[in-house]
Design an enzyme around this catalytic site. Sequence first.
Site, short mmCIF file in Angstrom:
data_model
loop_
_atom_site.label_atom_id
_atom_site.label_comp_id
_atom_site.label_asym_id
_atom_site.label_seq_id
_atom_site.Cartn_x
_atom_site.Cartn_y
_atom_site.Cartn_z
N HIS A 374 0.80 -1.22 0.00
CA HIS A 374 0.00 0.00 0.00
C HIS A 374 0.84 1.28 0.00
CE1 HIS A 374 -4.08 -1.62 0.58
NE2 HIS A 374 -3.53 -2.55 1.34
N LYS A 565 -9.14 13.14 4.10
CA LYS A 565 -8.17 12.04 4.13
C LYS A 565 -7.22 12.27 5.29
CE LYS A 565 -7.26 13.18 -0.10
NZ LYS A 565 -7.49 11.91 -0.75
N ARG A 566 -6.43 11.26 5.59
CA ARG A 566 -5.43 11.38 6.65
C ARG A 566 -4.52 12.58 6.39
NH1 ARG A 566 -0.47 8.46 6.55
NH2 ARG A 566 -1.32 7.37 4.75
N LYS A 571 -0.03 14.09 0.99
CA LYS A 571 -1.41 14.31 0.54
C LYS A 571 -1.68 15.80 0.31
CE LYS A 571 -3.10 10.08 2.73
NZ LYS A 571 -3.60 9.36 1.55
N THR A 673 -9.03 5.76 -2.08
CA THR A 673 -10.41 5.30 -2.30
C THR A 673 -11.40 6.44 -2.10
OG1 THR A 673 -10.49 4.52 0.00
CG2 THR A 673 -9.97 2.89 -1.70
N LYS A 677 -15.12 7.22 -3.98
CA LYS A 677 -16.38 7.50 -3.29
C LYS A 677 -16.95 8.84 -3.73
CE LYS A 677 -14.34 5.12 0.62
NZ LYS A 677 -13.49 5.37 1.79
#
Length: 831
Positions: A374, A565-566, A571, A673, A677
């Site tokens: 991952h 998100k985290r 990110k 993901t 969504k």
Amino acid sequence: MTTEKLHTNGSSLPAPLDPAMDKQGVAVALAGRMAYGLGNDSGNATRRDWYNALALTVRERLMSRWLATQRRYASAEAKKVYYLSLEYLIGRSLTNATMNLDMDDTLREVLMEVGVSLEDLREVEPDAGLGNGGLGRLAACYLDSMATCQLPGFGYGIRYDYGIFTQVFGENGEQIERPTNWLRYTNLWEMPREERRYTVRFGGRVTATPRPGGDRDYNWIDTDSVLAIAYDTPVPGNDGETVNHLRLWSAQSAAEFNLSLFNAGQHAAAAAELSAAEHLSHVLYPDDSTEQGKELRLRQQYFFVSASLQDIVQDHLEQYGSLGSLPDKVAIQLNDTHPAVAIPELMRICRDEHSMSWAKSWGITRRVFSYTNHTLLPEALETWSFNMFQRLLPRHLNIILKINRLFLDDVAERFDHDVDRIRRMSLIDEEHGRRVRMANLAIVGSHKVNGVAAMHSQIMTQSIFRDFYDMYPDRFTNVTNGVTQRRWLKEANPGLRDLINETIGNRWEGDLEALGELADHAENPEFRAKFAAVKHGNKAALAESVERVLGIRLNPDSLFDVQAKRIHEYKRQLLCLLYAVTRYLRILKDPEGDFVPRTILIAGKAAPGYVRAKQIVKLINNVARVINNDERVGDRLKLVMIPNYNVSVAQHLLPAADLSEQISTAGMEASGTGNMKLALNGALTIGTLDGANVEIRDAVGDDNIFIFGLTAEEVEAQRTSGYFPREIARHHTELREVLDLIAEGGFPGDSYNEFTTLVEHLMSDNEHFLVLADYASYVACQDRVDALYRQPDEWARKAIINTAKVGFFSSDRSIRTYASEIWDVKPVPPE
């Protein structure tokens, strides 16, 4: 484990009747649970009493299907798959169960007659504290899809008492971590399996005794022990025909309470050993910035792996009698490297407990395990201190060293004794204080290794695992991640669900590709208007919730721009934040300007030990405080940091999004993901060509997505040639103004210049995440977003195309790929 079975004379009780599913039957069952299960009168029942009675009623209906499912698997002697994951982000169980059993309408009618709201009762249940981010939510989606696809698939993990943490914000915007006491009340969705208890050992030492023929018997002795107790949570598939389960382990002391110490007045000492054992299952991802935190995390990983493998092996032996057939009847998927210690554990079981030869043990192990990677971040590939491993798991280190010795002999023979290659591929890193490389172990000990997006899998074989790909090219494959449409559209977005069903029917619930039929309706003005009305309703509902909880009034007519998100530097929540400040300054410079109203919503948790991520959270909240209270801005711009992001929050937030922020540094996100969504719920993506964004672009078309920034190849070239962000800022006036405002106290925290260090980091040479390198491209792309939002009919058309074209990204498709290409597991449908 010792389980004494009671032998009877062969007779059995009459088979129970399947619980009724009609309105009258459900009403009688609900009244019965209230009276005889809870000992309560419905006239005096509290909200929680009604929730408990409802949960027991629904659980009965799950259990009848669970029992039938298990009988079906046993009769078919089906090969089973076991999914090992350190986290599962399953959310609330009541909504998921009633939806998959198709009970919602019946329950609403029954409850309405006694003056109770089903939606109100759903709010009583807390989110299960079993996960954190995408890894755990993926595992939950996969369990749902295994049941939906009628596969014999089961999850194993840890029953955390407190989960990750509840995120709240302090007066100055800082993240504060508080325990998530989700088990404060009885969890009616789990079933204790007290007969399923296993001893898990740590420490001690290893002795060896020669065997005839030159082999040896190994004994792991003088160990400390902990008990693992099983709790099962049912996992229903679509339509409830198949119900699998998630088995979680809770830690309990194997030692008896020391009554002598207690009677001597040493109360704390008497309880110390019991408490130390139970710490194992207290918290998900303990802070590993300390040596104690690191040790606890390794103990957790082995604890749940050992219990799970003992359980799997016992079940197999009871049914088949021999471990030789294990690979034909069992597949075990390692969800990232956290469960990779399962490889030496199965070797230990085969060798030490069943006296198998090394070659036979290794053959079984390699055929049983497969590994999902991952991450593309080399620093995120898990390693453990050699000395710690030796102290906690000496027998396993002994096995790893032998695996490594035999493996490196093969590498040397295959690649002409290439010393550098041998060093890179070794399971032991000898250059950084001797560390056990868990990713290398997972690759060597598995028959398949998969990435989670086409781009990720390609980069994986060209970079971090290139040496292994050279040696085992057939071992590597790709299975692009997916999400379950039952949770993320049917349940989360009822307005859109109903519109889709009245337009094309509900076949998409079991076959997401059927959503493709919506594409033709994107050209229908009436359908576009209905689609836009659903989105506006979701935005209005979210705005009402935000105002009620946070006291911030949002404009539902504004563009809802979501990054959920985290919190992590790669990110790039910071890039989104820089744009928010850019927009703020533009409004201040042109107070009469015609700006598209925008609401920027950011959600996510920062790991407790991740200092810079927590600093980013604090800056977001401080920027939001200034923008939201500046009367010159008004409704033209709002910035909100949504606290304590979890599944239930996501189910309200994602359906309200107009724009999906997927802006990670290209080449660093494995898949994502959240992007799937959001697109499924009709949000347009703004993103880099990273992770599954590439495949989403291919699915929806270039005209229906906003792509910006450096490509993965350009990022690598920039890093190689040298990246100097200070020069970028020097030549970009607007960027320089934004950075100066942040650095010089425009959004003060505890001190005037608190965020100066954050700005200095962004401008430091070779800043790893290239935030400023993509700033100009990102801002220009956001201008394109504004231009399209001014055309609401065209925006709706593109949003419909996004929903229609993401059928590929169903977790059902992912699971079918795993089943056919990796696990060799077949569906076992009802007769």
